[in-house]
Scaffold this motif. Structure first.
Motif, short mmCIF file in Angstrom:
data_model
loop_
_atom_site.label_atom_id
_atom_site.label_comp_id
_atom_site.label_asym_id
_atom_site.label_seq_id
_atom_site.Cartn_x
_atom_site.Cartn_y
_atom_site.Cartn_z
N SER A 119 -8.97 -4.12 -3.71
CA SER A 119 -9.59 -5.31 -4.29
C SER A 119 -8.59 -6.46 -4.40
CB SER A 119 -10.20 -5.00 -5.66
OG SER A 119 -9.21 -4.72 -6.61
N MET A 120 -7.33 -6.17 -4.64
CA MET A 120 -6.33 -7.23 -4.76
C MET A 120 -5.99 -7.85 -3.41
SD MET A 120 -6.03 -7.80 -7.85
CE MET A 120 -4.84 -9.09 -7.65
N LYS A 121 -6.16 -7.11 -2.33
CA LYS A 121 -5.93 -7.69 -1.00
C LYS A 121 -6.85 -8.88 -0.78
CE LYS A 121 -4.31 -3.50 1.24
NZ LYS A 121 -4.67 -2.41 2.14
N LYS A 122 -8.08 -8.77 -1.25
CA LYS A 122 -9.04 -9.87 -1.13
C LYS A 122 -8.63 -11.05 -2.00
CE LYS A 122 -12.70 -6.56 -0.29
NZ LYS A 122 -13.80 -5.82 -0.89
N VAL A 123 -8.16 -10.76 -3.21
CA VAL A 123 -7.75 -11.82 -4.14
C VAL A 123 -6.53 -12.56 -3.60
CG1 VAL A 123 -6.77 -12.24 -6.43
CG2 VAL A 123 -8.72 -10.70 -6.19
N VAL A 124 -5.51 -11.83 -3.17
CA VAL A 124 -4.30 -12.45 -2.64
C VAL A 124 -4.61 -13.18 -1.33
CG1 VAL A 124 -2.00 -11.99 -1.71
CG2 VAL A 124 -2.75 -10.85 -3.79
N GLY A 125 -5.51 -12.62 -0.53
CA GLY A 125 -5.88 -13.22 0.74
C GLY A 125 -6.67 -14.51 0.60
N ASP A 126 -7.11 -14.84 -0.60
CA ASP A 126 -7.85 -16.07 -0.86
C ASP A 126 -7.05 -17.30 -0.42
OD1 ASP A 126 -9.63 -18.03 -2.24
OD2 ASP A 126 -8.00 -18.07 -3.70
N GLY A 127 -5.73 -17.26 -0.59
CA GLY A 127 -4.88 -18.35 -0.14
C GLY A 127 -4.67 -19.47 -1.13
N THR A 128 -5.58 -19.67 -2.07
CA THR A 128 -5.43 -20.76 -3.03
C THR A 128 -4.62 -20.33 -4.25
OG1 THR A 128 -7.41 -20.23 -4.34
CG2 THR A 128 -7.70 -21.67 -2.39
N GLY A 129 -4.58 -19.04 -4.53
CA GLY A 129 -3.89 -18.53 -5.71
C GLY A 129 -4.71 -18.64 -6.98
N ARG A 130 -5.88 -19.24 -6.90
CA ARG A 130 -6.71 -19.46 -8.08
C ARG A 130 -7.15 -18.14 -8.72
NH1 ARG A 130 -11.71 -22.66 -6.60
NH2 ARG A 130 -12.48 -20.61 -6.07
N TYR A 131 -7.68 -17.23 -7.94
CA TYR A 131 -8.16 -15.95 -8.47
C TYR A 131 -7.00 -15.09 -8.94
CZ TYR A 131 -12.53 -17.42 -6.37
OH TYR A 131 -13.64 -18.13 -6.04
N GLU A 132 -5.90 -15.14 -8.21
CA GLU A 132 -4.72 -14.38 -8.58
C GLU A 132 -4.20 -14.83 -9.95
OE1 GLU A 132 -0.61 -13.02 -6.34
OE2 GLU A 132 -1.70 -14.76 -5.61
N ARG A 133 -4.10 -16.13 -10.18
CA ARG A 133 -3.65 -16.66 -11.47
C ARG A 133 -4.61 -16.25 -12.59
NH1 ARG A 133 -2.57 -21.08 -8.16
NH2 ARG A 133 -4.44 -22.16 -8.83
N ARG A 134 -5.91 -16.28 -12.30
CA ARG A 134 -6.90 -15.91 -13.31
C ARG A 134 -6.74 -14.44 -13.71
NH1 ARG A 134 -13.30 -15.85 -12.21
NH2 ARG A 134 -13.82 -14.52 -13.95
N ILE A 135 -6.57 -13.57 -12.74
CA ILE A 135 -6.41 -12.14 -13.03
C ILE A 135 -5.13 -11.91 -13.83
CG2 ILE A 135 -5.88 -9.91 -11.95
CD1 ILE A 135 -8.00 -10.68 -9.83
N LEU A 136 -4.05 -12.59 -13.47
CA LEU A 136 -2.80 -12.44 -14.21
C LEU A 136 -2.97 -12.90 -15.66
CD1 LEU A 136 -0.21 -13.53 -11.51
CD2 LEU A 136 -0.32 -11.30 -12.65
N CYS A 137 -3.69 -13.99 -15.87
CA CYS A 137 -3.92 -14.49 -17.23
C CYS A 137 -4.78 -13.52 -18.04
CB CYS A 137 -4.60 -15.86 -17.20
SG CYS A 137 -3.51 -17.19 -16.70
N GLU A 138 -5.79 -12.94 -17.40
CA GLU A 138 -6.71 -12.06 -18.11
C GLU A 138 -6.15 -10.66 -18.34
OE1 GLU A 138 -10.26 -12.07 -15.74
OE2 GLU A 138 -10.80 -14.10 -16.34
N ARG A 139 -5.44 -10.12 -17.36
CA ARG A 139 -5.04 -8.71 -17.43
C ARG A 139 -3.54 -8.48 -17.41
NH1 ARG A 139 -7.88 -6.12 -12.48
NH2 ARG A 139 -6.50 -4.45 -13.08
#
Length: 117
Positions: free
Chosen positions: A59-79
């Motif tokens: 699941s994280m491959k998809k998040v990191v593959g997004d390219g914008t970093g937006r989802y990755e930052r959100r997950i780091l903030c939440e979890r």
């Protein structure tokens, strides 16, 4: 492997990653030891607990593959949990656990460089 990880002021946050994959043979433990007092602006190590499994990696491959970093930052903030502490504090984790070094925004010369063994 034994190394000193050094992050200077101005360093950007790393992408989420694991030190080993499920294709690697055996089981490894990653240990980070603070060689100095770590302060929030030095960009402590961010860890996502309970991610040392294949489902989380996929699941994280998809998040990191997004390219914008937006989802990755959100997950780091939440979890995400931040490893900071006094000199000698240690973080012990499964080497497949997803983590990253945070951005070093320190401006004080006395703590602009972060060092972890």
């Amino acid at each position: 492997e034994l190394a000193c990880l050094i992050t200077d002021s101005g360093a950007a946050r790393q992408q989420l990653h694991a030190d080993t994959t499920f294709e690697d043979r055996g089981f490894l433990v990653t240990v980070f030891i603070a060689l100095q007092d770590l302060h929030p602006d030095m960009g402590g190590t961010l860890v996502l607990p309970s991610t040392a499994n294949r489902v989380q990696h996929d699941s994280m491959k998809k998040v990191v593959g997004d390219g914008t970093g937006r989802y990755e930052r959100r997950i780091l903030c939440e979890r995400g949990k931040r490893f900071e502490g006094d000199a000698g504090a240690a973080l012990l984790m499964d080497s497949r656990c997803l983590h990253c070094g945070g951005a070093n925004t320190a401006s004080r010369v006395s703590r602009s460089r972060r060092r972890l063994l």
